[in-house]
Motif scaffolding. Sequence first.
Motif, mmCIF file in Angstrom:
data_model
loop_
_atom_site.group_PDB
_atom_site.id
_atom_site.type_symbol
_atom_site.label_atom_id
_atom_site.label_comp_id
_atom_site.label_asym_id
_atom_site.label_seq_id
_atom_site.Cartn_x
_atom_site.Cartn_y
_atom_site.Cartn_z
ATOM 1 N N UNK A 1 76.489 15.386 107.139
ATOM 2 C CA UNK A 1 77.092 16.600 106.719
ATOM 3 C C UNK A 1 77.169 17.544 107.430
ATOM 4 N N UNK A 2 76.389 17.726 108.730
ATOM 5 C CA UNK A 2 76.286 18.979 109.186
ATOM 6 C C UNK A 2 76.989 18.595 110.759
ATOM 7 N N UNK A 3 77.205 20.182 111.146
ATOM 8 C CA UNK A 3 77.996 20.245 112.450
ATOM 9 C C UNK A 3 77.027 20.329 113.382
ATOM 10 N N UNK A 4 77.049 19.780 114.640
ATOM 11 C CA UNK A 4 76.154 19.777 115.718
ATOM 12 C C UNK A 4 76.628 20.603 116.779
ATOM 13 N N UNK A 5 76.061 21.610 117.326
ATOM 14 C CA UNK A 5 76.430 22.325 118.553
ATOM 15 C C UNK A 5 75.312 22.615 119.525
ATOM 16 N N UNK A 6 75.654 22.452 120.927
ATOM 17 C CA UNK A 6 74.689 22.491 122.026
ATOM 18 C C UNK A 6 75.208 23.924 122.934
ATOM 19 N N UNK A 7 74.166 24.715 123.080
ATOM 20 C CA UNK A 7 74.399 25.827 123.841
ATOM 21 C C UNK A 7 73.430 26.318 124.834
ATOM 22 N N UNK A 8 73.530 26.915 125.881
ATOM 23 C CA UNK A 8 72.505 27.161 126.729
ATOM 24 C C UNK A 8 72.967 28.710 127.212
ATOM 25 N N UNK A 9 71.609 29.174 127.815
ATOM 26 C CA UNK A 9 71.686 30.485 128.291
ATOM 27 C C UNK A 9 70.514 30.684 129.573
ATOM 28 N N UNK A 10 70.903 31.515 130.484
ATOM 29 C CA UNK A 10 69.795 32.127 131.149
ATOM 30 C C UNK A 10 68.995 33.082 130.822
ATOM 31 N N UNK A 11 67.896 33.376 131.524
ATOM 32 C CA UNK A 11 66.785 34.169 131.195
ATOM 33 C C UNK A 11 66.150 34.814 132.505
ATOM 34 N N UNK A 12 65.838 36.156 132.498
ATOM 35 C CA UNK A 12 65.310 36.813 133.624
ATOM 36 C C UNK A 12 64.272 37.925 132.990
ATOM 37 N N UNK A 13 63.211 38.189 133.848
ATOM 38 C CA UNK A 13 62.098 39.080 133.372
ATOM 39 C C UNK A 13 61.546 39.514 134.637
ATOM 40 N N UNK A 14 61.050 40.712 134.859
ATOM 41 C CA UNK A 14 60.424 41.255 135.945
ATOM 42 C C UNK A 14 59.352 40.731 136.165
ATOM 43 N N UNK A 15 58.659 40.493 137.542
ATOM 44 C CA UNK A 15 57.506 39.969 137.919
ATOM 45 C C UNK A 15 56.849 41.137 138.393
ATOM 46 N N UNK B 1 64.840 31.584 133.780
ATOM 47 C CA UNK B 1 64.570 30.563 132.998
ATOM 48 C C UNK B 1 65.895 30.038 132.464
ATOM 49 N N UNK B 2 65.977 28.748 132.076
ATOM 50 C CA UNK B 2 67.330 28.316 131.432
ATOM 51 C C UNK B 2 66.963 27.578 129.960
ATOM 52 N N UNK B 3 67.588 27.932 128.987
ATOM 53 C CA UNK B 3 67.212 27.572 127.908
ATOM 54 C C UNK B 3 68.457 26.698 127.241
ATOM 55 N N UNK B 4 67.868 25.547 126.692
ATOM 56 C CA UNK B 4 69.248 24.565 126.267
ATOM 57 C C UNK B 4 68.668 24.538 124.895
ATOM 58 N N UNK B 5 69.896 24.360 123.850
ATOM 59 C CA UNK B 5 69.432 24.316 122.369
ATOM 60 C C UNK B 5 70.500 23.470 121.750
ATOM 61 N N UNK B 6 69.856 22.616 120.649
ATOM 62 C CA UNK B 6 70.795 21.968 119.740
ATOM 63 C C UNK B 6 70.380 22.534 118.352
ATOM 64 N N UNK B 7 71.846 22.782 117.744
ATOM 65 C CA UNK B 7 71.519 23.335 116.150
ATOM 66 C C UNK B 7 72.406 22.340 115.275
ATOM 67 N N UNK B 8 71.938 22.421 114.083
ATOM 68 C CA UNK B 8 72.619 21.837 112.897
ATOM 69 C C UNK B 8 73.081 22.973 111.851
ATOM 70 N N UNK C 1 75.327 30.791 121.329
ATOM 71 C CA UNK C 1 76.283 29.791 121.813
ATOM 72 C C UNK C 1 76.266 28.469 121.295
ATOM 73 N N UNK C 2 75.159 27.918 120.861
ATOM 74 C CA UNK C 2 75.121 26.647 120.217
ATOM 75 C C UNK C 2 75.901 26.652 118.693
ATOM 76 N N UNK C 3 75.640 27.757 118.121
ATOM 77 C CA UNK C 3 76.317 28.083 116.832
ATOM 78 C C UNK C 3 77.918 27.938 116.928
ATOM 79 N N UNK C 4 78.294 28.661 118.075
ATOM 80 C CA UNK C 4 79.859 28.557 118.233
ATOM 81 C C UNK C 4 80.159 27.231 118.693
ATOM 82 N N UNK C 5 79.608 26.534 119.438
ATOM 83 C CA UNK C 5 79.800 25.112 119.675
ATOM 84 C C UNK C 5 79.892 24.418 118.584
ATOM 85 N N UNK C 6 79.103 24.513 117.489
ATOM 86 C CA UNK C 6 79.006 23.707 116.415
ATOM 87 C C UNK C 6 80.298 24.134 115.403
ATOM 88 N N UNK C 7 80.502 25.504 115.180
ATOM 89 C CA UNK C 7 81.396 25.895 114.088
ATOM 90 C C UNK C 7 82.789 26.401 114.714
#
Length: 743
Positions: free
Chosen positions: A430-444, A605-612, A722-728
């Motif tokens: 009964x749940x919608x599944x969404x996959x999203x990703x994004x880039x990360x950056x922080x000073x060194x 960094x690169x983050x990949x996420x799955x949401x319900x 972004x995963x929430x958008x993909x799901x819904x």
Amino acid sequence: MITYVGKPVNRVDGVAKVTGKAKYAAEYKVPDLVHGWVISSEIAKGTITRIQTDEALQLPGVIQVFTHENRPDLAWFDLSYKDQDAPPGSPFRPLRDAEIKFSGQPIALVVAETLELARYAASLIRVEYEVENHETEFEAHLSRARDPKLGLASLLKPPPPKPRGNFDEAFAAAPVQVSGEYVHSAEHHNPMEMFASTVVYEKNDKLTIYDKTQGAQNSQLYVSQVFGLSFKDVRVISSYIGGAFGSGLRPQYQLFLAVLAARELRRSVRVSLTRQQMFTFGHRPVTIQDIKLGASEDGTITAIRHDAFAETSRFEDYTEIVVNWSGMLYPIPNSKLTYKLVPLDVFTPLDMRAPGGVTGVPALECAIDELAFKLGIDPVELRLKNYTDRDMDADLPYSSKELRECFRQGAERFGWANRNPQPRSTRRGHTLIGWGMATGIWDATQGPARAEAVLTVNGKLRVSSATADIGTGTYTIMTQIAADTLGMPIADVLFKLGDSDMPLAPIEGGSWTAATVGSAVKVACEELGKKLFKMARKMKNSPFARANLDDVLFADAHIRLKSDPSVAVSLREIVDQNGGHAVSETSTSTPNFLKLRKYARSAHSAAFVEVEVDEDFGTVRVTRAVTAVAGGRILNPKTARSQILGGMVWGISKALEEESVLDHQFGRFMNHSLAEYHVPVNADIQNLDVIFVDETDTIVNPLGVKGLGEIGIVAMPAAIANAVFHATGKRIRNLPITLDKLL
């Protein structure tokens, strides 16, 4: 030869923490200790017209009530109250006068023989005010947003770069355009350990202070300046910290009040803040961002405008780097970036894990995702299409950048290739599944620091620097660096920190401690090694009499010939020749600015996420996530992984839960408890995975490391949104994403 750097060494401070041996600021037993209770203002703006303290002072055991009417004459100049993290403006000075600047402002301190008595006495004190109209509603006052006042803080937090190209023309000509407003609410740090200061009053007016702080020497600087004391008469100790996340970068008002009371009463005083009072100073500021992107039909981004509006107090201009990230991530030829402040009747905001980065990058990465969807291009492919090895703002190449590998390895581990790009296309029951990703950056970054290395008479290595460990593993990685540099068994190495009497170190923040203090530890141990080698050459019948330093190595607590490691002298033998005295060396590490100015330096960094997402109730659950990090040399995979996991958890928290709710009728944060300020619990966290991408950087600092404290969080909120958008199919640009916004 056994080495420790790069190995998953257990935390050397772990046993002390789990057995209770580790002491925190409010846990030190002090003879003749009295307790202070802070009284907070009930209004957000106005003037105190009367404080009635008689009834409280009549209670046996109540010693004094300090207010603006009876406080001692102090150094009230702005510069006296500056600290290492102070923004431009006039710092807040507790009990200075009758003026109320923000709700919850400390207006009195009750001192009594017991904490319970001080708290009860505080309830008997009556305060009358002349109330003025306050302004705390951010969006209602955007029209008076202005440019920040720039000071020395701009060296660490540079303003937006000058425009590149012509945004207006390029955007108007772009066949594909996206635009949106992105909002996030105020957030509070909420570490488990609340702020406290135990001030031990000693003979000759000397003070030993156990303080919760991310910089013992910063608190020492503050106390010395405000109270006109010599540095040698003020010692600040902060050996253990129960979380801080930036809240301990500046000295908080309980430190001022405890020192004031101790000096006036000539007694030891402890002042601890309540959880509710933790909401009366410093927070991540409310921020509104407008982003416009223009692109060609093949996905080349040609134009960006990024405008940010953030809150600050009336008395200081707190700033963050919010809009600068696009030029660091994407080669966009036409760019216009602005950042403005709205002064309100609140306390000055405060750096909070990845300040500015976790505000600006998620908005940018959500806009990039919107553009990818509009173009019909995979979000990873769009980022690769617009990849750059240069910081466009600074026009410099990166010292290293393995972000492509972050995309590749993260996507492979997550299974991104199996993603159906159509929103609402995947279900699980009964749940919608969404996959999203994004880039990360922080000073060194790396700053200057000092460290002392001592080889004791029993052959043990003792290393120290006045840095802090807010739970990141500083104790452990510094021990590893020292052990490897002098070839010592790790069990024979002890690293000490958190004492203002130790060699100079900056506040622990900004993910720069590993590079900054780690480099100082390495240099100090190397210099100690040189001294020990010179002593070894002078020993009777020394096997190194004709050897040079390059001919030997330090291993197994010995100095050995590289050509024949069996030819060796133990470090214990060398120190034995020193007349029964330890051998020590104190050294300074400073960045090579001439070299570094030619490069941009960042972790990625690169983050990949799955949401319900529950289709009926709108509840969101992150079921799994992968973060791939390019963070230079990894000193300890175990503590490093913990840092990234902690950042991922906080990213979930920021995206879905955290929000400090301000009641504008009172100008006060109302959900000021852990019951009502929501953060994740174990049931909220499912399958989290971390990948460390191999990255060699010989430029960034002598250790080749990049800080990991912040990079784990910056990409997560956008990946979740972004995963929430993909799901819904619903694009939520206002964080946190709560169920009411999805229904």
